[in-house]
Motif scaffolding. Sequence first.
Motif, PDB file in Angstrom:
ATOM      1  N   SER A 102       0.863  -1.180   0.000  1.00 42.82           N
ATOM      2  CA  SER A 102       0.000   0.000   0.000  1.00 42.82           C
ATOM      3  C   SER A 102       0.899   1.229   0.000  1.00 42.82           C
ATOM      4  CB  SER A 102      -0.904   0.014   1.240  1.00 42.82           C
ATOM      5  OG  SER A 102      -1.694   1.174   1.249  1.00 42.82           O
ATOM      6  N   SER A 105      -1.785   5.353   3.387  1.00 46.99           N
ATOM      7  CA  SER A 105      -3.088   5.206   4.017  1.00 46.99           C
ATOM      8  C   SER A 105      -3.227   6.318   5.051  1.00 46.99           C
ATOM      9  CB  SER A 105      -3.223   3.828   4.672  1.00 46.99           C
ATOM     10  OG  SER A 105      -2.249   3.685   5.683  1.00 46.99           O
ATOM     11  N   SER A 110      -6.301   5.900   0.699  1.00 48.24           N
ATOM     12  CA  SER A 110      -6.097   4.462   0.665  1.00 48.24           C
ATOM     13  C   SER A 110      -5.616   4.121  -0.731  1.00 48.24           C
ATOM     14  CB  SER A 110      -7.406   3.719   0.961  1.00 48.24           C
ATOM     15  OG  SER A 110      -7.202   2.332   0.823  1.00 48.24           O
ATOM     16  N   GLY A 135      -7.128   4.000  -5.797  1.00 53.44           N
ATOM     17  CA  GLY A 135      -7.832   4.242  -4.552  1.00 53.44           C
ATOM     18  C   GLY A 135      -8.185   5.701  -4.398  1.00 53.44           C
TER      19      GLY A 135
END
Length: 180
Positions: A102, A105, A110, A135
């Motif tokens: 990722s 965040s 996100s 995202g």
Amino acid sequence: MHQELVRLRQMLNRSPALPDGFSDKAQPAWKPPFAAGSRACRAVLQATSGHAPPRAIMAQAAVTYEGDLLGELAAVGLASYTGGEADWHMRDLGKALDGCTSLASGSGTSLPMKDLPRPVLGDGIDGAVARQARGRLNGYPYALNVMLVRSGDTIISIVHTGLSKVDSRRTQQLARSFLK
């Protein structure tokens, strides 16, 4: 060393054959609009921002090109290495990209990563990997493709961003622009 820096800057500033819709006017190196979610993600994004791994580096240069789609940018970092070190760094950056699950965040952000198909770039390529994040960035739709390509002693790092979608074929076209 100086000649290699000149070569890399010329590759970035000599009006490369960018895909349709990209300005051929190079802007300063890209700075991510978010804090990288992990050390692995940070290593990959730094290479595109003009801070490639330093061991055995001869020269590096980075720029950004604006695209015509909403929020579209192409950040390109070039790094040239001595003594076969580009192969080692490419493997290391590839592992970092695999370990980047990722990008960021937090509140309204996100950006989970997923694999892209192996880039098909043609002759002169000694390795290529790619991933994408889709995202939200501060609540807004955001998409980002990351591609790392090794050609001989040079590593090409590309980040291709947009506010809703970026096409992986267009990202591959960007990479091809710097394989000459």
